[in-house]
Design a protein around this motif. Structure first.
Motif, PDB file in Angstrom:
ATOM      1  N   PRO A   1       0.696  -1.529  -0.004  1.00 54.28           N
ATOM      2  CA  PRO A   1      -0.222  -0.252  -0.347  1.00 54.28           C
ATOM      3  C   PRO A   1       0.933   1.270   0.188  1.00 54.28           C
ATOM      4  N   LEU A   2       2.240   1.746   0.702  1.00 54.10           N
ATOM      5  CA  LEU A   2       2.509   2.157   0.681  1.00 54.10           C
ATOM      6  C   LEU A   2       3.313   2.560  -0.971  1.00 54.10           C
ATOM      7  N   ASP A   3       4.444   1.573  -1.073  1.00 54.04           N
ATOM      8  CA  ASP A   3       5.064   1.460  -1.910  1.00 54.04           C
ATOM      9  C   ASP A   3       3.624   2.467  -3.495  1.00 54.04           C
ATOM     10  N   ALA A   4       2.343   1.462  -3.739  1.00 54.00           N
ATOM     11  CA  ALA A   4       1.506   2.502  -4.273  1.00 54.00           C
ATOM     12  C   ALA A   4       1.026   3.527  -4.155  1.00 54.00           C
ATOM     13  N   ARG A   5       1.166   3.875  -2.889  1.00 54.52           N
ATOM     14  CA  ARG A   5       0.681   5.396  -2.317  1.00 54.52           C
ATOM     15  C   ARG A   5       1.821   5.534  -2.965  1.00 54.52           C
ATOM     16  N   PHE A   6       2.913   5.798  -2.948  1.00 52.34           N
ATOM     17  CA  PHE A   6       3.832   6.987  -3.306  1.00 52.34           C
ATOM     18  C   PHE A   6       4.688   6.608  -4.566  1.00 52.34           C
ATOM     19  N   GLN A   7       4.035   5.726  -5.771  1.00 51.06           N
ATOM     20  CA  GLN A   7       4.988   4.648  -6.704  1.00 51.06           C
ATOM     21  C   GLN A   7       5.567   4.936  -6.573  1.00 51.06           C
ATOM     22  N   GLY A   8       6.456   4.105  -5.358  1.00 46.99           N
ATOM     23  CA  GLY A   8       7.458   3.617  -5.357  1.00 46.99           C
ATOM     24  C   GLY A   8       8.910   4.584  -4.325  1.00 46.99           C
ATOM     25  N   GLN A   9       8.012   5.134  -3.928  1.00 47.10           N
ATOM     26  CA  GLN A   9       9.681   6.675  -3.230  1.00 47.10           C
ATOM     27  C   GLN A   9       9.036   6.313  -1.956  1.00 47.10           C
ATOM     28  N   ALA A  10       8.506   5.222  -1.249  1.00 50.25           N
ATOM     29  CA  ALA A  10       7.444   5.236  -0.186  1.00 50.25           C
ATOM     30  C   ALA A  10       8.956   5.330   1.064  1.00 50.25           C
ATOM     31  N   ARG A  11       9.939   5.468   1.030  1.00 51.94           N
ATOM     32  CA  ARG A  11      11.564   5.627   1.445  1.00 51.94           C
ATOM     33  C   ARG A  11      11.341   6.928   1.829  1.00 51.94           C
ATOM     34  N   GLU A  12      11.106   7.163   0.954  1.00 55.77           N
ATOM     35  CA  GLU A  12      11.494   9.116   0.369  1.00 55.77           C
ATOM     36  C   GLU A  12      10.132   9.555   1.370  1.00 55.77           C
ATOM     37  N   ASN A  13       9.442   8.904   2.045  1.00 53.77           N
ATOM     38  CA  ASN A  13       8.048   9.864   2.696  1.00 53.77           C
ATOM     39  C   ASN A  13       7.663   9.121   4.018  1.00 53.77           C
ATOM     40  N   ARG A  14       9.129   8.596   4.346  1.00 58.32           N
ATOM     41  CA  ARG A  14       8.727   8.029   6.118  1.00 58.32           C
ATOM     42  C   ARG A  14       8.304   9.312   6.711  1.00 58.32           C
ATOM     43  N   GLU A  15       8.620  10.744   6.681  1.00 57.10           N
ATOM     44  CA  GLU A  15       7.677  11.631   7.825  1.00 57.10           C
ATOM     45  C   GLU A  15       6.788  11.584   7.318  1.00 57.10           C
ATOM     46  N   TYR A  16       5.631  11.511   6.490  1.00 55.64           N
ATOM     47  CA  TYR A  16       4.560  11.545   6.377  1.00 55.64           C
ATOM     48  C   TYR A  16       3.364   9.958   6.627  1.00 55.64           C
ATOM     49  N   LEU A  17       4.202   9.171   7.133  1.00 62.87           N
ATOM     50  CA  LEU A  17       3.910   7.587   7.302  1.00 62.87           C
ATOM     51  C   LEU A  17       4.212   8.028   8.458  1.00 62.87           C
ATOM     52  N   GLU A  18       5.209   8.487   9.682  1.00 61.35           N
ATOM     53  CA  GLU A  18       6.056   8.485  11.173  1.00 61.35           C
ATOM     54  C   GLU A  18       4.233   9.321  11.190  1.00 61.35           C
ATOM     55  N   THR A  19       3.842  10.859  10.904  1.00 59.83           N
ATOM     56  CA  THR A  19       2.810  11.345  10.829  1.00 59.83           C
ATOM     57  C   THR A  19       1.648  10.405  11.339  1.00 59.83           C
ATOM     58  N   THR A  20       1.420   9.924  10.457  1.00 61.98           N
ATOM     59  CA  THR A  20      -0.280   9.390  10.179  1.00 61.98           C
ATOM     60  C   THR A  20      -0.114   7.815  11.162  1.00 61.98           C
ATOM     61  N   SER A  21       1.183   7.563  11.543  1.00 64.83           N
ATOM     62  CA  SER A  21       1.108   6.467  12.195  1.00 64.83           C
ATOM     63  C   SER A  21       0.559   6.796  13.911  1.00 64.83           C
ATOM     64  N   THR A  22       1.345   8.051  14.460  1.00 66.74           N
ATOM     65  CA  THR A  22       1.658   8.367  15.993  1.00 66.74           C
ATOM     66  C   THR A  22       0.079   8.794  15.463  1.00 66.74           C
ATOM     67  N   HIS A  23      -0.902   9.437  14.056  1.00 64.24           N
ATOM     68  CA  HIS A  23      -1.867   9.564  14.563  1.00 64.24           C
ATOM     69  C   HIS A  23      -2.786   9.028  14.966  1.00 64.24           C
ATOM     70  N   SER A  24      -2.688   7.650  14.773  1.00 64.23           N
ATOM     71  CA  SER A  24      -3.438   7.039  15.426  1.00 64.23           C
ATOM     72  C   SER A  24      -2.896   6.213  16.297  1.00 64.23           C
ATOM     73  N   LEU A  25      -1.888   6.168  16.990  1.00 61.37           N
ATOM     74  CA  LEU A  25      -0.979   6.143  18.378  1.00 61.37           C
ATOM     75  C   LEU A  25      -2.738   7.180  19.347  1.00 61.37           C
ATOM     76  N   ARG A  26      -2.229   8.156  19.007  1.00 65.11           N
ATOM     77  CA  ARG A  26      -3.424   9.083  19.934  1.00 65.11           C
ATOM     78  C   ARG A  26      -4.305   9.025  19.822  1.00 65.11           C
ATOM     79  N   LEU A  27      -5.304   8.550  19.236  1.00 60.84           N
ATOM     80  CA  LEU A  27      -6.632   8.562  19.111  1.00 60.84           C
ATOM     81  C   LEU A  27      -6.418   7.014  19.266  1.00 60.84           C
TER      82      LEU A  27
END
Length: 301
Positions: free
Chosen positions: A216-242
C-alpha cells in the motif's frame, strides 16, 4: 496480527508483569482447552493484548492456577479465565487462519508449501472457532475481500486499504456486551489495526518489491515510499494518539497500567524500530514470556 503489539516489560512493576503473564498464560490454556494443542501455536503478544482488552471491557474475570504444558516442571501459574478470554481465543484462531490463507496467496507454489501445510493442519481448529463465533468470522471474510479487491487493483488509496484492515480488527469488540464500552473498544482496535497495517506495509517494502507483490505504501507513493517516511510517521503517530483517546474513555481497572504501557511506551518503541529498519532483528532476538520468567525481565528498547 503481526507481533508488533508488545509491552515494555522493564517499565512495569513485578505485580503488573505477573498480571500480564496471567493473561498470556490464560489465553494459552483457553486455546488448548477450546481448540486443542495445535491452537496454542497461535499464541503471541498481539492476541494477549486483545485478550486483556476484552477481559477489561467485560468487567469480570476468573483466575485459576494451572501448569504450563511447555514447562511441566515449573510451579503452576495464575491464569485469567472467563468468557472474554475464550472469545479472544476463538478470534485468535480465526485471524490466524485467514493470515495463513493470505500467506498462501502471497507465495508461489513451492515457497508457499509450508503455509499450505500449516493451513491444512489448522483447518479443523479454524472450523471449530468459526462455529463458536460465526458472525466475527463472516465479518473478517468480508473485510479481507474488500482488502483483496484494493490489492488486486493496485490501489494507491492508502487510507482505504488501511481502513479495510482496521475494520477487521474493530470487529473483535463485538464480544463485549456493554454498548458504551464496546464503542470505545471498537475505536481503540480500529486505530490499532490501522497502525499495524501501516507498520507491516513499511516493514515489508523491500520484500514486496522483490516478489512483485502489492504494497500500500509503494502504491501510494509510486515507488518512493522510503522518501516519504515523515508522512508515514505522522499518520501512524496520529493513530497512536487516537488509541490513547479511546483508552481514556474506558474503565480498565487493574489492567490500566498494562494497557497504557503498551499504548504509550511499547507501540511507539516498536514504531521507531520498524521505521529505522531495526524491527526484524529486534523481533527475532526477543523471547516470549512463556520462554522465561517475567521476574527480572530484561530491558526493552
Amino acid at each position: 496480527m503481526f507481533g508488533y503489539v508488545r509491552p515494555a516489560l522493564d517499565r512495569l512493576s513485578q505485580e503488573q508483569r505477573d498480571a500480564y503473564q496471567s493473561a498470556y498464560c490464560g489465553l494459552c490454556h483457553a486455546l488448548g482447552k477450546r481448540h486443542g494443542w495445535l491452537a496454542r501455536l497461535t499464541l503471541q503478544y498481539d492476541f494477549t493484548f486483545l485478550a486483556i482488552l476484552l477481559t477489561a471491557g467485560a468487567g469480570e474475570e476468573g483466575h485459576e492456577c494451572q501448569k504450563c504444558p511447555i514447562h511441566p516442571l515449573r510451579r503452576p501459574r495464575d491464569c485469567v479465565t472467563g468468557a472474554a478470554i475464550n472469545a479472544a481465543a476463538d478470534q485468535s484462531v480465526i485471524l490466524t487462519w485467514h493470515k495463513l490463507s493470505d500467506d498462501v496467496e502471497d507465495h508461489g507454489f513451492f515457497t508457499g508449501l509450508p503455509y499450505r501445510f500449516a493451513r491444512f493442519l489448522f483447518r479443523r481448529t479454524y472450523r471449530k472457532a468459526a462455529q463458536a463465533q460465526p458472525e466475527f468470522d463472516q465479518q473478517v471474510q468480508e473485510g479481507l475481500a474488500r482488502l483483496k479487491e484494493l490489492e488486486e487493483s493496485n490501489s494507491p488509496q492508502l487510507d482505504r486499504a488501511a481502513d479495510a484492515f482496521a475494520k477487521i480488527l474493530a470487529c473483535s469488540a463485538q464480544a463485549v456486551e456493554r454498548e458504551n464500552v464496546r464503542r470505545a473498544l471498537e475505536q481503540l482496535l480500529y486505530h490499532l489495526g490501522r497502525w499495524v497495517y501501516l507498520m507491516d506495509g513499511w516493514d515489508d517494502l523491500d520484500e514486496d518489491k522483490k516478489r512483485g507483490r502489492y504494497n500500500p505504501l509503494d502504491a501510494r507513493f509510486q515507488g518512493q515510499a522510503r522518501e516519504n517516511r515523515e508522512y508515514l510517521e505522522t499518520t501512524s503517530t496520529h493513530s497512536l494518539r487516537l488509541m490513547g483517546s479511546a483508552e481514556g474513555l474506558l474503565e480498565l481497572g487493574d489492567w490500566t497500567p498494562i494497557v497504557e504501557n503498551i499504548l504509550y511506551i511499547g507501540l511507539p518503541s516498536v514504531q521507531s524500530a520498524v521505521l529505522d529498519g531495526r524491527w526484524k532483528e529486534m523481533r527475532d532476538t526477543r523471547r516470549k514470556p512463556h520462554e522465561r520468567s517475567l521476574r527480572g525481565a530484561g530491558r526493552q528498547p
